[in-house]
Motif scaffolding. Structure first.
Motif, PDB file in Angstrom:
ATOM      1  N   ASN A 151       5.454 -14.855  -1.454  1.00  0.00           N
ATOM      2  CA  ASN A 151       4.486 -14.205  -2.299  1.00  0.00           C
ATOM      3  C   ASN A 151       4.820 -12.958  -2.112  1.00  0.00           C
ATOM      4  OD1 ASN A 151       3.333 -16.883  -2.976  1.00  0.00           O
ATOM      5  ND2 ASN A 151       2.077 -16.620  -1.247  1.00  0.00           N
ATOM      6  N   THR A 152       4.505 -11.947  -3.095  1.00  0.00           N
ATOM      7  CA  THR A 152       4.330 -10.705  -3.007  1.00  0.00           C
ATOM      8  C   THR A 152       3.361 -10.206  -4.021  1.00  0.00           C
ATOM      9  OG1 THR A 152       6.811 -10.804  -3.259  1.00  0.00           O
ATOM     10  CG2 THR A 152       5.825  -8.577  -3.656  1.00  0.00           C
ATOM     11  N   ILE A 153       2.403  -9.216  -3.408  1.00  0.00           N
ATOM     12  CA  ILE A 153       1.446  -8.962  -3.889  1.00  0.00           C
ATOM     13  C   ILE A 153       1.702  -7.179  -4.146  1.00  0.00           C
ATOM     14  CG2 ILE A 153      -0.972  -8.249  -4.006  1.00  0.00           C
ATOM     15  CD1 ILE A 153      -1.350 -10.450  -2.010  1.00  0.00           C
ATOM     16  N   LEU A 154       1.633  -6.623  -5.455  1.00  0.00           N
ATOM     17  CA  LEU A 154       1.932  -5.246  -5.673  1.00  0.00           C
ATOM     18  C   LEU A 154       0.521  -4.733  -5.621  1.00  0.00           C
ATOM     19  CD1 LEU A 154       4.372  -5.910  -8.523  1.00  0.00           C
ATOM     20  CD2 LEU A 154       4.909  -5.354  -6.304  1.00  0.00           C
ATOM     21  N   GLY A 155       0.650  -3.658  -4.714  1.00  0.00           N
ATOM     22  CA  GLY A 155      -0.631  -2.729  -4.604  1.00  0.00           C
ATOM     23  C   GLY A 155      -0.634  -1.548  -5.375  1.00  0.00           C
ATOM     24  N   LYS A 156      -1.498  -0.767  -5.587  1.00  0.00           N
ATOM     25  CA  LYS A 156      -1.276   0.512  -6.160  1.00  0.00           C
ATOM     26  C   LYS A 156      -1.201   1.619  -5.176  1.00  0.00           C
ATOM     27  CE  LYS A 156      -3.426   0.444 -10.787  1.00  0.00           C
ATOM     28  NZ  LYS A 156      -4.649   0.843 -11.533  1.00  0.00           N
ATOM     29  N   ALA A 157      -1.635   1.252  -3.967  1.00  0.00           N
ATOM     30  CA  ALA A 157      -1.404   2.496  -2.891  1.00  0.00           C
ATOM     31  C   ALA A 157      -0.562   1.781  -1.674  1.00  0.00           C
ATOM     32  CB  ALA A 157      -2.962   3.131  -2.684  1.00  0.00           C
TER      33      ALA A 157
END
Lengths: 445, 741
Positions: A151-157
């Motif tokens: 899985n990959t979660i893209l964050g904003k920071a």
């Protein structure tokens, strides 16, 4: 006529089999052994000397990274597996007994900031400077397949730290906020912030598993409960804490490594002042990890040494360093309580023994008995000057020693000055603040 | 949209029916949509049906792309921005209440509420509410965490901890264990179990029930009768043989027995010879038996020629041939008996030698001289404290004579000294409970000051009578200063003690690298001990005294008893002293010394001499010494006196120890440090012991296997923390919870 004669039972003196150890009739009367104490003292002295001579803690160095090590993680189930992340975004999986890298993953662009394994040991999570959280399978991909995250979660920071729950499928990350993620979701199920914009470390309590603690850039340590919607409490110190670690056996104690060269052990119920201040490092302490028995912890410092502290003592019992080891960024205590792993700037992971003079490998029964006896002897005579002198002696590199001396002088001067101020001012106007209370600025509710 | 998706949606709507019915009234379509959105979640179900190879990763990416449109990253109440969709409002639900039947009570309450006109209080501002929420949550979690306290304390106190703590035997488990843990839940299972229990179905050996076993054990009638007959026969035989043996034993005739015996022996010999050829090992056993019988006979003191018969035969032998023969036979038998049969095992030969090697004194009973310390019972003199006695008969002897005498009876003196010291120490130990000696004066001065306060006896030495008044002044000054310091101390106390503790535990870090034993030896020798860093200055010996003598003994008598005997004239009564106490003490001294001297048969005026000399000695010695020990090997040094010089006059003021000195007038307590002993001596009491004797007994408790049985030895040397090799130590988990795999 009856005559009494001396009659001895042959069982008392004849051995039954050839392999029997001959019974030695022994008189336990202490008067027959007037020098036994002296003898034991000599034995203790010798044992101490041998202990120091055989204190060779360095076991192995794992090299292969192409940049400084930024984080290490233990495998939850397998003692022989260790994961490490480097500053160039590479993650390596090591086999400790074979001392080789078994897998290399280019996980992130930029630093790998944090790494943690799932409690079952089937997968692990990494966070990096590229603002992503990635989950990887622990098993290498089949032949011909590419390394790809589950899985990959893209964050904003940027996410700076990660830790996984002990039993449930949730994990916590920290960056600008402390977020709790469910593994099945791509968005946090909970998010905590309390007037701070940057966290450096978040750790789950291994015993009371719903509790969390984090270190923030506003010099504070914040406590959370996963079930609550708000943080619990915040303690602000004079300098910033880099990392913290919960005691795995004592649910309410945690230790944080601080920029002011000290480590502080807190009881989470009484945050007003730390339970213990552990000082000995001469530069910022960068990482700390408890032994799985909860009796001791190991700390890594910018001063190129790692130290082992008993959990309730103010000073270290052991200091490890080598000429080639640079600033130590991360350190972990292996989960069988026998080894310590340290990752440092110069791209190496080093494996140390937790007890410097412990013999590795299988011990025979006699060896075990002898080792136990020696340990007890040293403990018994530990306060005697000679024994103490030998047992306490450690070699330190010149620079560290110099810094240490300097700092001692500075401290002494400060103390003297304070004393003088107190002497020349109205009694009671300059209160005497114990060392423990000096470092806590405030406890916020 | 794939068909799968449609199916899911249908299914959901059917499930949601009861809810939607409830809401249907106002704008039911909107609410349904909203609920659907909530249930579907951010990712939705759309992607589930994707049949690609990397389904999961794609799902995640697509999910993430959706979510960011709808919610802010940091604020999880995201749907608020999206037309306030996240919550089903209370008003929505309550609005429909009016149209439903029943729930009249709530309806009434609602109506009452609506009709109320009173203004509500302003809700707390956000900060306050958050603070309250936080503190409540904190309280809750601290309470939860505190549940662990008992376990934590228990583990801290535990003598030995073996990790991993919650060990479960790995590997396959026995069926019974599994069965015992498993509990019947469903009614069917319960029914089955009830049946099984009624039939006494065994748990441990599930093959046969008790009833079955009983049936298996049953015999037929025939078998039973046969067995009974067999048993009867055996019993009859047994009783017959028993009776026979009894009868034979009852026969008193010697001849009968003799014949019997002879016959037996003959038979035995026959058998033996047969066996020699056929079965040599059996023969050996026989031989042993014969040897045994021989020994027995020899032990019975027969054929010793000491009986009545032998004596009479000896008399008769002169005259009677047959008697002579009988006598010879008898002698022969005796000779035979005394000779062993040749093959004897080695062990038997060795044992007597071994018994000889044990020295005689093993069996001696030792008188217990010291009830406190059983280890001190030995007669071998151990190293003794440096308390030297000035025996009353010594002072009168001139120096040279004394020296000679010393050389002559050195041994005797030593022995006597030891004896005396021992008794002295025994008596002393009660009133002279020593405090721990401390060497880091710099760090601990405050602490020691406190101790002095604790004792509460601040006294000055009575030096020369001339300046005793001056001294008084000093004392008062000192007292005030002292109070000041002690008050200061109360502030400074804890921090400093902590400092001191830290010093104790700190590592000795240096540049010296230890590679082998030689380095360690160097470490041992070269480094000045922290305790002895500043050895106190000793009073300079006067020019007349040879230094060699000084090295011989710590306190030189010649030093104590100066030749200036002229000063004896100093009055018996110290004239200038005003303090009652001092007078009292001095009178005590005099009394005691006089007694001593009277015993020794000395003249009176020598007494003053001694008193004077002692006083002088004390002041002279004490004035320069800063911190004083009485070194005793293996024991912590006892701090006897702590001396501070007065700030203004620079004159010595001695505290407390002098009183002790004065209490034992005939003793001069050495204030010198024996540096050889200090090297290996403890300098202070340590945390685990509260008093000096405890520490001592701790030291004298032997750990090794010489004085302990192996089991006890193993017990006392076991480690505190033991973690098994190559086993993971997992953190505590709440009981009843298992880690899911």
């Amino acid at each position: 006529m009856k005559v009494k004669v001396l009659c001895r039972n042959p069982d008392d003196y004849v051995r039954e089999t050839t392999r029997d150890i001959q019974r030695v009739p022994r008189n336990y009367d202490p008067t027959l052994h007037p020098f036994e104490v002296a003898r034991e003292y000599t034995r203790a002295l010798n044992a101490t000397k041998l202990e120091r001579v055989f204190a060779k803690p360095f076991v192995a160095s794992l090299d292969g990274h192409r940049d400084g090590i930024s984080c290490i993680a233990k495998h939850a189930k397998s003692l022989s597996t260790v994961l490490s992340g480097a500053c160039d975004g590479e993650v390596k999986v090591w086999n400790l007994p074979r001392r080789e890298c078994v897998r290399t993953i280019q996980a992130h662009e930029g630093f790998v900031r944090g790494i943690c394994t799932r409690f079952c040991g089937t997968s692990f999570f990494t966070v990096g400077d590229d603002k992503t959280i990635k989950q990887w399978n622990m098993d290498p991909p089949g032949h011909g397949l590419q390394e790809e995250p589950l899985n990959t979660i893209l964050g904003k920071a940027v996410v700076t730290g990660i830790d996984h729950h002990q039993r449930e499928a949730t994990f916590a990350t920290c960056g600008q906020t402390v977020d709790i993620y469910d593994e099945q979701r791509s968005s946090p199920i909970r998010s905590f912030s309390w007037g701070v914009d940057s966290f450096s470390c978040v750790r789950y309590n291994p015993v009371e598993t719903e509790l969390l603690a984090s270190c923030a850039s506003d010099r504070s340590v914040v406590l959370y409960d996963m079930r609550e919607s708000t943080p619990l409490r915040k303690v602000v110190m004079t300098m910033r804490s880099n990392t913290l670690c919960w005691n795995p056996m004592e649910a309410y104690y945690f230790t944080c490594s601080n920029e002011d060269y000290n480590l502080y052990t807190y009881d989470m119920r009484y945050l007003k002042c730390p339970v213990n201040v552990h000082m000995d490092h001469v530069s910022a302490v960068l990482d700390v990890d408890y032994s799985p028995t909860g009796r001791e912890f190991v700390s890594a410092s910018f001063d190129k040494t790692i130290r082992i502290f008993p959990k309730d003592k103010g000073h270290s019992r052991e200091v490890y360093h080598t000429k080639r080891m640079q600033h130590v960024i991360c350190v972990r205590w292996s989960s069988d309580n026998k080894y310590v792993l340290s990752g440092s700037d110069e791209m190496n992971i080093r494996l140390w023994k937790a007890n410097a003079s412990e013999k590795l490998g299988v011990l025979s029964a006699r060896e075990k008995i002898a080792a136990n006896y020696n340990k007890k002897l040293i403990e018994k005579f530990q306060h005697h000057p000679h024994v103490k002198r030998i047992a306490r002696h450690r070699h330190l590199p010149r620079d560290v020693l110099k810094q240490k001396k300097q700092q001692r002088e500075m401290k002494e001067a400060r103390r003297r000055k304070e004393q003088n101020v107190r002497k020349h001012s109205k009694p009671g106007s300059v209160p005497l603040v114990p060392e423990k209370e000096k470092h806590v600025v405030a406890v916020l509710e | 949209m794939t068909p799968c998706h449609v199916h899911v949606k249908d299914d959901l709507s059917s499930q949601l029916k009861p809810v939607s019915l409830f809401v249907w009234g106002s704008d039911s379509q909107r609410v349904l949509e909203r609920l659907m959105f909530v249930v579907k979640g951010p990712g939705g179900f759309e992607t589930r049906a994707d049949d690609d190879l990397h389904t999961r990763s794609k799902m995640w990416t697509s999910g993430t792309s959706n979510i960011h449109l709808q919610m802010s990253y940091f604020n999880l109440n995201a749907f608020q921005t999206h037309e306030k969709l996240s919550k089903v409002d209370l008003s929505d639900l309550l609005g429909t209440v009016e149209k439903t039947t029943g729930a009249t009570k709530t309806k009434k309450q609602l109506r009452n509420l609506q009709n109320r006109n009173a203004t509500l209080e302003l809700p707390l501002n956000k900060e306050q509410t958050e603070k309250i929420e936080r503190s409540v949550a904190y309280e809750k979690s601290t309470k939860e965490v505190t549940n662990w306290q008992s376990i934590v304390i228990q583990n801290q106190k535990a003598e030995q901890l073996v990790f991993p703590l919650n060990q479960e035997p790995s590997g396959p488990k026995r069926v019974e264990q599994v069965v015992a843990r498993w509990k019947a839940v469903t009614p069917l299972e319960q029914e089955i179990f009830r049946l099984l229990h009624l039939n006494k179905q065994p748990v441990l050996d599930p093959v046969l029930t008790e009833v079955e076993e009983a049936s298996l054990m049953a015999m037929s009638l025939e078998e039973a009768t046969i067995r009974r007959a067999e048993l009867q026969k055996a019993r009859a035989l047994h009783s017959y043989y028993e009776a026979k043996a009894k009868r034979e034993k009852k026969i008193k005739s010697r001849k009968y027995h003799r014949i019997q015996k002879k016959a037996k022996r003959k038979e035995f010999l026959k058998q033996f010879e047969e066996r020699m050829t056929t079965d040599p090992t059996g023969a050996l056993e026989d031989l042993k038996k014969m040897e045994m019988s021989r020994m027995e006979e020899r032990m019975s003191l027969k054929h010793q020629n000491s009986g009545k018969w032998a004596k009479s035969k000896a008399i008769m032998a002169k005259y009677d041939e047959s008697a002579r023969k009988a006598m010879q036979e008898q002698l022969q038998i005796n000779k035979d008996l005394t000779q062993k049969i040749v093959t004897v095992s080695d062990d038997e030969q060795e044992t007597p030698e071994e018994s000889e090697t044990v020295p005689d004194f093993v069996n001696e009973v030792e008188p217990i001289t010291d009830s406190v310390n059983p280890w001190m019972r030995s007669r071998i003199p151990q190293e003794e404290p440096e308390i030297s006695c000035v025996t009353p008969d010594k002072p009168q002897i001139s120096e040279e004579e004394e020296e000679e005498k010393e050389e002559r009876n050195e041994e005797e003196d030593l022995l006597a000294d030891f004896q005396r010291r021992r008794t002295l120490r025994q008596t002393e130990d009660d009133d002279l409970i020593p405090t721990a000696a401390e060497e880091q004066i710099l760090n601990t001065c405050e602490v020691s000051r406190e101790e002095v306060v604790g004792e509460g006896t601040v006294e000055i030495s009575d030096s020369d009578e001339n300046d005793s008044e001056e001294e008084e002044e000093d004392v008062s000054q000192f007292n005030t200063l002292f109070k000041l310091m002690s008050s200061e101390k109360t502030h400074e106390g804890p921090a400093l003690t902590q400092d001191q503790q830290e010093d104790e535990e700190q590592l000795d870090e240096g540049q010296l690298r230890v590679r082998n034993m030689e380095d360690l030896e160097g470490l041992e020798v070269s480094d000045p001990l922290p305790g002895t860093a500043a050895p106190p200055l000793m009073p300079q010996p006067t020019a007349s005294e040879p230094t060699a003598k000084k090295s011989k003994r710590e306190i030189d008598l010649s030093e104590v008893l100066t030749k200036e005997a002229i000063t004896i004239k100093v009055a018996m009564k110290p004239t200038v002293l005003e303090d009652e106490e001092h007078e009292e003490q001095i009178s005590i001294i005099k009394e005691a010394t006089r007694n001593c001297l009277m015993e020794a048969g000395l003249v009176d005026d020598k007494l003053d001499d001694l008193v004077y000399d002692k006083k002088k000695y004390l002041l002279k010695n004490v004035s320069t010494v800063e911190d004083v020990f009485v070194p005793i090997s293996g024991e912590p040094g006892r701090r006897l006196l702590h001396v501070r010089t007065s700030f203004q006059t620079g004159k010595p003021i001695t505290v407390t120890a002098l009183t002790r000195q004065l209490r034992h007038p005939s003793v001069i307590i050495s204030v010198n440090i024996n540096h050889n002993i200090v090297q290996i001596q403890l300098h202070r009491l340590h945390l685990d012991s509260t008093c000096h004797s405890q520490q001592k007994s701790h030291t004298h408790c032997i750990l090794g296997s010489v004085l302990n049985s192996s089991i006890f030895n193993k017990h006392i040397t076991k480690g505190n923390v033991f973690s098994e090799v190559s086993s993971t130590v997992a953190p505590f988990i709440e009981r009843g919870l298992q880690i899911p795999m």
